[in-house]
Design a protein around this motif. Structure first.
Motif, PDB file in Angstrom:
ATOM      1  N   GLY A  10       0.817  -1.202   0.000  1.00  0.00           N
ATOM      2  CA  GLY A  10       0.000   0.000   0.000  1.00  0.00           C
ATOM      3  C   GLY A  10       0.842   1.239   0.000  1.00  0.00           C
ATOM      4  N   LEU A  11       0.196   2.346   0.289  1.00  0.00           N
ATOM      5  CA  LEU A  11       0.840   3.651   0.337  1.00  0.00           C
ATOM      6  C   LEU A  11       1.050   4.054   1.790  1.00  0.00           C
ATOM      7  CD1 LEU A  11       1.766   6.334  -0.994  1.00  0.00           C
ATOM      8  CD2 LEU A  11      -0.641   7.048  -0.914  1.00  0.00           C
ATOM      9  N   VAL A  12       2.267   4.463   2.115  1.00  0.00           N
ATOM     10  CA  VAL A  12       2.584   4.854   3.482  1.00  0.00           C
ATOM     11  C   VAL A  12       3.553   6.030   3.437  1.00  0.00           C
ATOM     12  CG1 VAL A  12       4.507   3.225   3.651  1.00  0.00           C
ATOM     13  CG2 VAL A  12       3.337   3.958   5.728  1.00  0.00           C
ATOM     14  N   GLN A  13       3.509   6.859   4.450  1.00  0.00           N
ATOM     15  CA  GLN A  13       4.442   7.984   4.526  1.00  0.00           C
ATOM     16  C   GLN A  13       5.802   7.511   5.016  1.00  0.00           C
ATOM     17  OE1 GLN A  13       2.576  10.985   7.005  1.00  0.00           O
ATOM     18  NE2 GLN A  13       1.695  11.982   5.214  1.00  0.00           N
ATOM     19  N   PRO A  88      11.463   6.424   1.094  1.00  0.00           N
ATOM     20  CA  PRO A  88      10.988   6.458  -0.303  1.00  0.00           C
ATOM     21  C   PRO A  88      11.709   5.448  -1.195  1.00  0.00           C
ATOM     22  CG  PRO A  88      11.156   8.684   0.542  1.00  0.00           C
ATOM     23  CD  PRO A  88      11.732   7.784   1.608  1.00  0.00           C
ATOM     24  N   GLU A  89      12.969   5.200  -0.928  1.00  0.00           N
ATOM     25  CA  GLU A  89      13.729   4.249  -1.741  1.00  0.00           C
ATOM     26  C   GLU A  89      13.309   2.796  -1.512  1.00  0.00           C
ATOM     27  OE1 GLU A  89      14.977   6.645   0.238  1.00  0.00           O
ATOM     28  OE2 GLU A  89      16.818   5.986   1.235  1.00  0.00           O
ATOM     29  N   GLY A 115       3.305 -10.449  -6.674  1.00  0.00           N
ATOM     30  CA  GLY A 115       3.850  -9.193  -6.184  1.00  0.00           C
ATOM     31  C   GLY A 115       2.804  -8.284  -5.572  1.00  0.00           C
ATOM     32  N   THR A 116       3.268  -7.415  -4.698  1.00  0.00           N
ATOM     33  CA  THR A 116       2.409  -6.416  -4.085  1.00  0.00           C
ATOM     34  C   THR A 116       3.166  -5.085  -4.065  1.00  0.00           C
ATOM     35  OG1 THR A 116       1.051  -5.889  -2.136  1.00  0.00           O
ATOM     36  CG2 THR A 116       3.146  -6.995  -1.711  1.00  0.00           C
ATOM     37  N   GLN A 117       2.481  -4.025  -4.429  1.00  0.00           N
ATOM     38  CA  GLN A 117       3.115  -2.717  -4.557  1.00  0.00           C
ATOM     39  C   GLN A 117       3.243  -2.038  -3.199  1.00  0.00           C
ATOM     40  OE1 GLN A 117       4.262  -0.917  -7.497  1.00  0.00           O
ATOM     41  NE2 GLN A 117       5.138   0.379  -5.872  1.00  0.00           N
ATOM     42  N   VAL A 118       4.430  -1.524  -2.922  1.00  0.00           N
ATOM     43  CA  VAL A 118       4.672  -0.700  -1.742  1.00  0.00           C
ATOM     44  C   VAL A 118       5.151   0.661  -2.231  1.00  0.00           C
ATOM     45  CG1 VAL A 118       6.112  -0.367   0.292  1.00  0.00           C
ATOM     46  CG2 VAL A 118       5.209  -2.644  -0.228  1.00  0.00           C
ATOM     47  N   THR A 119       4.470   1.693  -1.799  1.00  0.00           N
ATOM     48  CA  THR A 119       4.842   3.056  -2.172  1.00  0.00           C
ATOM     49  C   THR A 119       5.028   3.871  -0.904  1.00  0.00           C
ATOM     50  OG1 THR A 119       3.570   2.899  -4.222  1.00  0.00           O
ATOM     51  CG2 THR A 119       4.225   5.098  -3.483  1.00  0.00           C
ATOM     52  N   VAL A 120       6.212   4.466  -0.768  1.00  0.00           N
ATOM     53  CA  VAL A 120       6.526   5.278   0.400  1.00  0.00           C
ATOM     54  C   VAL A 120       6.660   6.726  -0.058  1.00  0.00           C
ATOM     55  CG1 VAL A 120       8.079   5.607   2.350  1.00  0.00           C
ATOM     56  CG2 VAL A 120       7.749   3.315   1.393  1.00  0.00           C
ATOM     57  N   SER A 121       5.811   7.574   0.465  1.00  0.00           N
ATOM     58  CA  SER A 121       5.840   8.978   0.076  1.00  0.00           C
ATOM     59  C   SER A 121       6.741   9.772   1.010  1.00  0.00           C
ATOM     60  CB  SER A 121       4.431   9.556   0.097  1.00  0.00           C
ATOM     61  OG  SER A 121       3.904   9.507   1.412  1.00  0.00           O
ATOM     62  N   SER A 122       7.376  10.774   0.463  1.00  0.00           N
ATOM     63  CA  SER A 122       8.300  11.588   1.267  1.00  0.00           C
ATOM     64  C   SER A 122       7.593  12.752   1.935  1.00  0.00           C
ATOM     65  CB  SER A 122       9.434  12.104   0.375  1.00  0.00           C
ATOM     66  OG  SER A 122       8.901  12.852  -0.686  1.00  0.00           O
TER      67      SER A 122
END
Length: 122
Positions: A10-13, A88-89, A115-122
């Protein structure tokens, strides 16, 4: 045959945490080593963490040591990747893989999840 299904992405900060889950079915008794790899567009798939059949032996890439933990529930044939202090990396598609031996190379693994998407926002 072994079927692997990842979940938990998921999306996480930045600085946040996620736990990825890999559920296995099929002939898991032989292909009982599990690993997590990750891949971003244009780059090769890279090793993140691995765990042997009993959970006693683990291996973590230097880039995630101290932040990520791999564990397994043998009764549920499930492996977890707990990711803390995300950066973020760390953003990538994370893949679960199965093999008969713990290794860091893609070619050593016989079965892969979608696969599962991981998105880290800055």
């Amino acid at each position: 045959q072994v079927q692997l299904v990842e979940s938990g992405g998921g999306l996480v900060q930045a600085g946040g945490s996620l736990t990825l889950t890999c559920a296995a079915s099929g002939h898991t008794a032989w292909f009982n080593v599990r690993a997590w790899f990750r891949q971003t567009p244009g780059k090769e798939r890279e090793f993140v963490a691995g765990i042997n059949w009993s959970g006693v032996r683990t291996d973590l890439a230097d880039s995630v040591k101290g932040r990520f933990t791999i564990s397994r529930d043998m009764l549920k044939s499930t492996v977890y990747l707990r990711m803390n202090s995300l950066k973020p990396e760390d953003s990538a598609v994370y893949y679960c893989a199965a093999s008969t031996g713990l290794a860091r190379t893609v070619g050593e693994y016989d079965y892969w999840g979608q696969g599962t998407q991981v998105t880290v926002s800055s």
